[in-house]
Scaffold this motif. Structure first.
Motif, PDB file in Angstrom:
ATOM      1  N   GLU A 178       0.849  -1.198   0.000  1.00 46.04           N
ATOM      2  CA  GLU A 178       0.000   0.000   0.000  1.00 46.04           C
ATOM      3  C   GLU A 178       0.878   1.238   0.000  1.00 46.04           C
ATOM      4  N   GLU A 236      -6.111   6.645   0.510  1.00 40.20           N
ATOM      5  CA  GLU A 236      -7.228   5.737   0.750  1.00 40.20           C
ATOM      6  C   GLU A 236      -6.910   4.410   0.052  1.00 40.20           C
ATOM      7  N   PRO A 237      -7.389   3.283   0.593  1.00 39.93           N
ATOM      8  CA  PRO A 237      -7.088   1.988  -0.032  1.00 39.93           C
ATOM      9  C   PRO A 237      -7.412   1.945  -1.525  1.00 39.93           C
ATOM     10  N   SER A 238      -8.530   2.531  -1.917  1.00 37.48           N
ATOM     11  CA  SER A 238      -8.903   2.485  -3.342  1.00 37.48           C
ATOM     12  C   SER A 238      -7.954   3.339  -4.180  1.00 37.48           C
ATOM     13  N   GLU A 239      -7.519   4.482  -3.610  1.00 40.12           N
ATOM     14  CA  GLU A 239      -6.555   5.333  -4.326  1.00 40.12           C
ATOM     15  C   GLU A 239      -5.220   4.611  -4.467  1.00 40.12           C
ATOM     16  N   ARG A 281      -4.614   1.389  -4.413  1.00 36.72           N
ATOM     17  CA  ARG A 281      -4.721   0.266  -5.350  1.00 36.72           C
ATOM     18  C   ARG A 281      -4.688   0.747  -6.793  1.00 36.72           C
ATOM     19  N   ALA A 282      -5.432   1.793  -7.082  1.00 33.90           N
ATOM     20  CA  ALA A 282      -5.506   2.290  -8.460  1.00 33.90           C
ATOM     21  C   ALA A 282      -4.145   2.836  -8.910  1.00 33.90           C
TER      22      ALA A 282
END
Ligand SMILES: [Fe+2]
Length: 307
Positions: free
Chosen positions: A215, A220-223, A225-226
């Motif tokens: 990470e 944010e986790p979604s940010e 990951r993307a």
């Protein structure tokens, strides 16, 4: 032949394999005693081409370790998986070693690409791999140039990522198999800058070891990951890579501070045997563009194997 490398005094012929990464070096017997000029020429080629290759070398474990000691202090064979070898610096990479299996699902599609042991706060700075039992075809290894990967990002993206840091970790996979047990027993994690300064070339390096990065700190986790998916796809663009076809006696020597590599999986579809051996050189703590070093999250720094 690369004329920029052929200055007076160079005794080694450098034949680049692509525009951006990889060169074959000729005219040196790695099992013999290397001169200072040969060591300097190999190091120069390594810094320029990121990974260099040698053919028809007659190295045994002892000569392999002696070669490595010309360039630095070897690490223990593998700080997680250990070794059964009589030579504590030599790591056996057999076709069915446990490390081949059980990668984590979060990074599955990129899990083959990695930089060696970036879960440590001081990952090995270089790896020297020799092929002993080599498939007749298949089993190629690929490397990618992560300094070029950074250079080819857009300027706004460069400014953004060079301020970020990422968590690198050896993840214990689900289950109670041998791999899970060994990884679980040696919890190892570090926070590295997402862009590191290469200590010898001064290049900025997109330090995104796909097998280990979990990470990006602060996103944010979604940010996270993307962004990671985007960077990983970018980092292994074909233009930045070289692919090496092994033969018995082939040696690959790469700069772990500027590359990631992809171990082959195609041979698992065959009965071909593959037995390689690796020695890694103890590394320093990476430093970011802002001068801030990596931080240890879990485990101990890697110590050089005493001579
Ligand atoms: Fe590796």
């Amino acid at each position: 032949m690369d004329v920029t490398q052929s200055t007076a005094g160079d005794v080694i012929e450098v034949r680049p394999m692509t525009i951006h990464i990889g060169a074959e070096l000729f005219g040196v017997d790695l099992a013999g005693s290397l001169t200072d000029e040969q060591v300097a020429a190999i190091r120069r080629a390594l810094l320029r081409w990121k990974v260099v290759f040698f053919r028809d070398q007659a190295l045994d474990h002892e000569a392999h370790v002696r070669l490595a000691r010309h360039f630095g202090a070897p690490t223990p064979a593998h700080i997680v998986f250990g070794t059964n070898e009589s030579h504590p610096e030599v790591y056996s990479i057999a076709k069915h070693r446990t490390a081949q299996n059980g990668r984590t699902s979060a990074t599955r599609c990129w899990s083959g690409w990695h930089t060696d042991i970036t879960a440590a706060i001081n990952p090995p700075w270089a790896s020297i791999l020799r092929g002993v039992t080599v498939p007749p075809y298949g089993g190629d290894t690929q490397w990618t140039n992560l300094a070029l990967a950074f250079a080819r990002l857009s300027t706004p993206m460069q400014r953004f990522v060079e301020g970020l840091r990422a968590v690198h970790r050896f993840d214990a996979p689900a289950g109670d198999g041998d791999y899970a047990r060994r990884v679980g027993a040696r919890d190892l994690a570090a926070e590295h800058p997402l862009v590191t300064m290469h200590p010898e070339t001064g290049e900025k390096v997109l330090y995104v070891s796909p097998g280990f990065v979990k990470e990006i700190v602060g996103l944010e986790p979604s940010e996270s990951r993307a962004l990671l998916e985007n960077l990983w796809e970018h980092a292994v663009s074909t233009e930045f890579t070289v692919r090496f076809r092994w033969a018995p006696g082939s040696v690959a020597f790469w700069d772990n501070r500027a590359t990631a590599h992809l171990a082959p999986v195609d041979i698992f579809a065959t009965d071909f045997e593959r037995q390689f051996y690796r020695v890694t050189l103890n590394g320093e703590v990476p430093v970011g563009v802002d001068g801030r070093p990596s931080t240890l999250l879990s485990g101990e720094p890697i110590e050089a194997q005493p001579a």
